[in-house]
Design a protein around this motif. Sequence first.
Motif, PDB file in Angstrom:
ATOM      1  N   ILE A 276     -32.904 -37.442   2.206  1.00 14.98           N
ATOM      2  CA  ILE A 276     -32.376 -37.846   3.482  1.00 14.98           C
ATOM      3  C   ILE A 276     -33.125 -37.403   4.603  1.00 14.98           C
ATOM      4  CG2 ILE A 276     -30.320 -37.897   4.822  1.00 14.98           C
ATOM      5  CD1 ILE A 276     -28.954 -37.210   2.130  1.00 14.98           C
ATOM      6  N   GLU A 277     -33.482 -38.203   5.761  1.00 15.92           N
ATOM      7  CA  GLU A 277     -34.345 -37.707   6.909  1.00 15.92           C
ATOM      8  C   GLU A 277     -33.307 -37.773   7.991  1.00 15.92           C
ATOM      9  OE1 GLU A 277     -38.175 -39.175   9.004  1.00 15.92           O
ATOM     10  OE2 GLU A 277     -37.580 -40.289   7.200  1.00 15.92           O
ATOM     11  N   ILE A 278     -33.060 -37.007   8.433  1.00 17.91           N
ATOM     12  CA  ILE A 278     -32.305 -36.846  10.043  1.00 17.91           C
ATOM     13  C   ILE A 278     -33.450 -36.666  10.950  1.00 17.91           C
ATOM     14  CG2 ILE A 278     -30.989 -35.533  11.586  1.00 17.91           C
ATOM     15  CD1 ILE A 278     -29.453 -37.197   9.662  1.00 17.91           C
TER      16      ILE A 278
ATOM     17  N   LYS B 136     -33.988 -42.405  19.565  1.00 17.01           N
ATOM     18  CA  LYS B 136     -33.386 -41.586  19.051  1.00 17.01           C
ATOM     19  C   LYS B 136     -32.255 -41.710  18.462  1.00 17.01           C
ATOM     20  CE  LYS B 136     -36.075 -37.792  21.189  1.00 17.01           C
ATOM     21  NZ  LYS B 136     -36.208 -36.378  21.704  1.00 17.01           N
ATOM     22  N   ASP B 137     -31.336 -42.416  19.215  1.00 15.56           N
ATOM     23  CA  ASP B 137     -29.973 -42.682  18.946  1.00 15.56           C
ATOM     24  C   ASP B 137     -29.892 -43.638  17.804  1.00 15.56           C
ATOM     25  OD1 ASP B 137     -28.066 -41.471  20.949  1.00 15.56           O
ATOM     26  OD2 ASP B 137     -29.606 -42.693  22.309  1.00 15.56           O
ATOM     27  N   VAL B 138     -31.080 -44.627  17.663  1.00 11.57           N
ATOM     28  CA  VAL B 138     -31.134 -45.484  16.531  1.00 11.57           C
ATOM     29  C   VAL B 138     -31.541 -44.737  15.217  1.00 11.57           C
ATOM     30  CG1 VAL B 138     -32.309 -47.562  15.885  1.00 11.57           C
ATOM     31  CG2 VAL B 138     -31.384 -47.436  18.206  1.00 11.57           C
ATOM     32  N   GLU B 139     -32.628 -43.840  15.587  1.00 12.60           N
ATOM     33  CA  GLU B 139     -33.216 -43.079  14.367  1.00 12.60           C
ATOM     34  C   GLU B 139     -32.007 -42.237  13.750  1.00 12.60           C
ATOM     35  OE1 GLU B 139     -35.942 -43.528  13.420  1.00 12.60           O
ATOM     36  OE2 GLU B 139     -36.793 -44.430  15.310  1.00 12.60           O
ATOM     37  N   LEU B 140     -31.161 -41.824  14.544  1.00 14.80           N
ATOM     38  CA  LEU B 140     -29.988 -41.016  14.071  1.00 14.80           C
ATOM     39  C   LEU B 140     -29.037 -41.666  13.235  1.00 14.80           C
ATOM     40  CD1 LEU B 140     -28.345 -38.345  13.862  1.00 14.80           C
ATOM     41  CD2 LEU B 140     -27.216 -38.586  15.814  1.00 14.80           C
ATOM     42  N   LEU B 141     -28.509 -42.879  13.864  1.00 18.42           N
ATOM     43  CA  LEU B 141     -27.788 -44.009  13.190  1.00 18.42           C
ATOM     44  C   LEU B 141     -28.345 -44.332  11.807  1.00 18.42           C
ATOM     45  CD1 LEU B 141     -25.211 -45.765  13.361  1.00 18.42           C
ATOM     46  CD2 LEU B 141     -26.743 -47.502  14.251  1.00 18.42           C
ATOM     47  N   LEU B 142     -29.601 -44.473  11.738  1.00 21.65           N
ATOM     48  CA  LEU B 142     -30.224 -44.868  10.341  1.00 21.65           C
ATOM     49  C   LEU B 142     -29.952 -43.805   9.464  1.00 21.65           C
ATOM     50  CD1 LEU B 142     -33.357 -46.938  11.957  1.00 21.65           C
ATOM     51  CD2 LEU B 142     -31.184 -48.028  10.593  1.00 21.65           C
ATOM     52  N   SER B 143     -30.350 -42.754  10.064  1.00 20.07           N
ATOM     53  CA  SER B 143     -30.487 -41.515   9.181  1.00 20.07           C
ATOM     54  C   SER B 143     -29.057 -41.205   8.802  1.00 20.07           C
ATOM     55  CB  SER B 143     -31.171 -40.205   9.871  1.00 20.07           C
ATOM     56  OG  SER B 143     -32.456 -40.401  10.177  1.00 20.07           O
TER      57      SER B 143
END
Length: 421
Positions: A27-29, A390-397
């Motif tokens: 899992i990638e955060i 960054k918000d999108v990356e966090l949501l996907l992670s």
Amino acid sequence: MNSNTRATYGTSSTFWKRTPTFVPSTIEIVYSGESTSTNETTTQAPAEPTPAAAPPPATRSESPKLPNADEGLEPLTSTSTSSFDETTPAEHKDSAPTDALELKFHTLLTSANVDIEELQKQSWKGIPSSQRSTAWCLLMGYFPLNASRRSQTISRKRREYMDWVRQTFSRGEDALDRSLWHQIRIDVPRTTPGSPLFQNPRIQRSLERVLYCWAVRHPASGYVQGINDLLTPFYFVFLAPHLPHEIDSLDDSVMDTVEADSFWCLTKLLDGIQDNYTHAQPGIQRQLIKMKDLVSRIDAPLAVHLDSEGVEFIQFAFRWINCLLMREVSLTSTIRMWDTYLAEPDGFSSFHIYVCAAFLLKWSKQLQQLDFQKILLLLQKPPTEAWTAKDVELLLSEAYMYKCLYHNSPNHYSAAAAQKR
């Protein structure tokens, strides 16, 4: 499109290709910001950490009359200003790489046989804007992976679409399905209303053609509101390399190519989620049930509060599923999310439910303090205007984390309880 057909129309107002798919082993955060979800889960570092966000495009001369589709966010447009070569329409001519990530994608995309698993692996973390149009067409299964077959195949598909357009509109609007055509003509101006690009009459006429041609060839589902939204990311990505030029100055062959490619990619997308748009929309109904169950397992206090206030998931999440969250986040954020969706198995259906769940859980603490009316007001217009990559990356992670924990484990809690007994 020939001049006669264009004049007639312009003056008046099997698939989901299954390919080997990259599934991250950990899992990638990618962003360490605090999540508002009540579920606190420690995640492992990715096996191959690389920046998840696409790098900002290189500086280029800007056209003052063509702003980005979403003001205030990083532009998605390519740095290339070249047009499609009508004589060799093999693929989108993305710009030359300018950094290591772009070079990696460029090398991958220009190989004699594209390694689809590697492309999916790299795309999960975000595609450089300069390489996105070609990458999307390959990930969708529209461009053949074998470079030697690509030019002939794409030329044939583009000609096929333009032949349909000529046949469909050759007798004018009076020969069209009046009800269908009327609904599309109403919906297209409402598509991405904040974007000057999609309010351009030339773009709107093109969107109308794509939607009508798709609808008459898919009578089992037909056109429903929301499909118009799903067309815009394709159209924007394929048009992006030409945005330094004014829309009205672009050659007809360029616009025809963008239109045809958007049609075929929309077709491939909808073939994978077609039961979302058939009578009674059973696909959406199933996904709403899955989302409610998922949220109750991840965040029981939130689920209990929503239930006590009489909030039904269909009241806010129907649109999230129907339009793939496109009306809740910006077009820029949507395009970044689709990079990952295209790399996931059943990304636009199964994985999207985890994204919707993660999206809801972001507001968990706040929602638990609100009553029925205020809950719906928040969820129908969530505060995402200032969202960054960054918000999108966090949501996907977070969505991927939930997928790892809960996918294909319907008896997760009951099994754990049985072990304790």
